[in-house]
Design an enzyme around this catalytic site. Structure first.
Site, PDB file in Angstrom:
ATOM      1  CE  LYS A  25     151.703 -70.124 -56.792  1.00  0.00           C
ATOM      2  NZ  LYS A  25     151.835 -70.561 -57.581  1.00  0.00           N
ATOM      3  CG  PHE A  73     149.149 -75.902 -65.541  1.00  0.00           C
ATOM      4  CD1 PHE A  73     149.564 -75.003 -65.130  1.00  0.00           C
ATOM      5  CD2 PHE A  73     150.397 -77.007 -66.407  1.00  0.00           C
ATOM      6  CE1 PHE A  73     150.646 -74.195 -65.787  1.00  0.00           C
ATOM      7  CE2 PHE A  73     151.211 -76.265 -66.816  1.00  0.00           C
ATOM      8  CZ  PHE A  73     151.836 -74.606 -66.494  1.00  0.00           C
ATOM      9  NE  ARG A 101     162.219 -71.610 -59.471  1.00  0.00           N
ATOM     10  CZ  ARG A 101     160.644 -71.764 -60.634  1.00  0.00           C
ATOM     11  NH1 ARG A 101     160.221 -70.461 -60.568  1.00  0.00           N
ATOM     12  NH2 ARG A 101     160.789 -72.951 -61.761  1.00  0.00           N
ATOM     13  CB  THR A 107     155.930 -77.934 -59.613  1.00  0.00           C
ATOM     14  OG1 THR A 107     157.044 -76.198 -60.260  1.00  0.00           O
ATOM     15  CG2 THR A 107     154.776 -77.012 -59.980  1.00  0.00           C
ATOM     16  NE  ARG A 118     156.014 -74.157 -55.311  1.00  0.00           N
ATOM     17  CZ  ARG A 118     156.556 -74.343 -56.252  1.00  0.00           C
ATOM     18  NH1 ARG A 118     157.308 -74.548 -56.853  1.00  0.00           N
ATOM     19  NH2 ARG A 118     155.828 -72.550 -56.809  1.00  0.00           N
ATOM     20  CG  ASN A 128     152.591 -73.930 -56.547  1.00  0.00           C
ATOM     21  OD1 ASN A 128     151.919 -72.805 -56.382  1.00  0.00           O
ATOM     22  ND2 ASN A 128     153.235 -74.348 -57.863  1.00  0.00           N
ATOM     23  CG  HIS A 131     155.204 -67.334 -58.122  1.00  0.00           C
ATOM     24  ND1 HIS A 131     155.225 -67.657 -59.530  1.00  0.00           N
ATOM     25  CD2 HIS A 131     155.726 -65.828 -58.799  1.00  0.00           C
ATOM     26  CE1 HIS A 131     156.248 -67.909 -60.672  1.00  0.00           C
ATOM     27  NE2 HIS A 131     156.277 -66.060 -60.170  1.00  0.00           N
TER      28      HIS A 131
HETATM   29  P1  CMP Z   1     153.787 -71.024 -59.756  1.00  0.00           P
HETATM   30  O1  CMP Z   1     155.485 -70.782 -59.512  1.00  0.00           O
HETATM   31  O2  CMP Z   1     152.904 -69.776 -59.823  1.00  0.00           O
HETATM   32  O3  CMP Z   1     154.137 -70.888 -61.833  1.00  0.00           O
HETATM   33  C1  CMP Z   1     153.319 -71.043 -62.826  1.00  0.00           C
HETATM   34  C2  CMP Z   1     152.465 -72.409 -61.526  1.00  0.00           C
HETATM   35  O4  CMP Z   1     152.040 -72.982 -62.617  1.00  0.00           O
HETATM   36  C3  CMP Z   1     153.099 -72.981 -60.905  1.00  0.00           C
HETATM   37  O5  CMP Z   1     154.066 -72.391 -59.678  1.00  0.00           O
HETATM   38  C4  CMP Z   1     152.181 -74.533 -60.134  1.00  0.00           C
HETATM   39  O6  CMP Z   1     151.102 -73.151 -59.901  1.00  0.00           O
HETATM   40  C5  CMP Z   1     151.124 -73.513 -62.171  1.00  0.00           C
HETATM   41  N1  CMP Z   1     152.375 -75.245 -62.341  1.00  0.00           N
HETATM   42  C6  CMP Z   1     153.372 -75.752 -63.255  1.00  0.00           C
HETATM   43  N2  CMP Z   1     153.163 -77.138 -63.640  1.00  0.00           N
HETATM   44  C7  CMP Z   1     152.328 -77.631 -63.532  1.00  0.00           C
HETATM   45  C8  CMP Z   1     151.432 -78.400 -63.844  1.00  0.00           C
HETATM   46  N3  CMP Z   1     151.968 -79.729 -64.719  1.00  0.00           N
HETATM   47  N4  CMP Z   1     150.354 -79.178 -63.346  1.00  0.00           N
HETATM   48  C9  CMP Z   1     149.668 -78.095 -62.503  1.00  0.00           C
HETATM   49  N5  CMP Z   1     150.148 -76.428 -62.693  1.00  0.00           N
HETATM   50  C10 CMP Z   1     151.732 -76.812 -62.861  1.00  0.00           C
END
Ligand code: CMP
Length: 153
Positions: A25, A73, A101, A107, A118, A128, A131
């Site tokens: 990212k 979000f 994963r 996350t 992460r 974060n 992805h």
């Molecule tokens: P990603 O793996 O890119 O897939 C969806 C994204 O949504 C995740 O990473 C986070 O960056 C974001 N995300 C998921 N849950 C939350 C949350 N509770 N608050 C903020 N961002 C979130």
């Protein structure tokens, strides 16, 4: 650091070769972590089947993350992923989706296990670092979202 054991002689019956979409990212690209993240990916046995740098615009970011539309979000997520270039990658290995994963970590980086991407590089739930596709259906959709057949090795 390697989180997974090398291929064992006795194959797990449920093992299957899969592809998954990874994104390094914009925060990781900005901070020059891409090389270290690619090295962790390599150390853990993933083969790179396609890779490119891309700066998503708002329209494509909303399309990519459409399953999160309406969540609190969503706007932050779209603003963040469009904030700079990222690196999209198709990864392949046995059980690539779940294993990637696991390598990514939770996350929320505060909840991520030691040795995960992460834990090492992410700042917050939004910023974060990476992805990874969360299931087979999404992996297929996400790989095709970024890569045509000609762009795959
Ligand atoms: P990603 O793996 O890119 O897939 C969806 C994204 O949504 C995740 O990473 C986070 O960056 C974001 N995300 C998921 N849950 C939350 C949350 N509770 N608050 C903020 N961002 C979130």
């Amino acid at each position: 650091m390697q989180l997974f054991k090398k291929k064992s002689y006795i194959q797990n019956k449920k093992s299957m070769i899969q592809q998954t979409l990874a994104i390094i990212k914009p925060d990781s690209v900005r901070k020059n972590y891409a090389g270290k993240i690619l090295s962790m990916i390599d150390d853990n046995g993933f083969a790179i089947k396609a890779i490119k740098g891309i700066h998503l615009d708002t329209r494509d970011a909303k399309r990519f993350y459409s399953i999160h539309e309406g969540k609190p979000f969503f706007e932050d997520l779209v603003n963040f992923i469009t904030s700079g270039p990222c690196i999209a990658i198709i990864l392949e290995k046995e059980n690539a989706i779940i294993d990637f994963r696991r390598l990514i970590g939770a996350t929320n980086p505060k909840e991520a296990d030691e040795g995960t991407i992460r834990k090492n590089f992410a700042e917050s739930k939004t910023s974060n670092a990476v992805h990874g596709s969360d299931c087979e259906g999404n992996a297929l959709y996400e790989c095709s979202f970024f890569f045509s057949g000609q762009e795959r090795f």
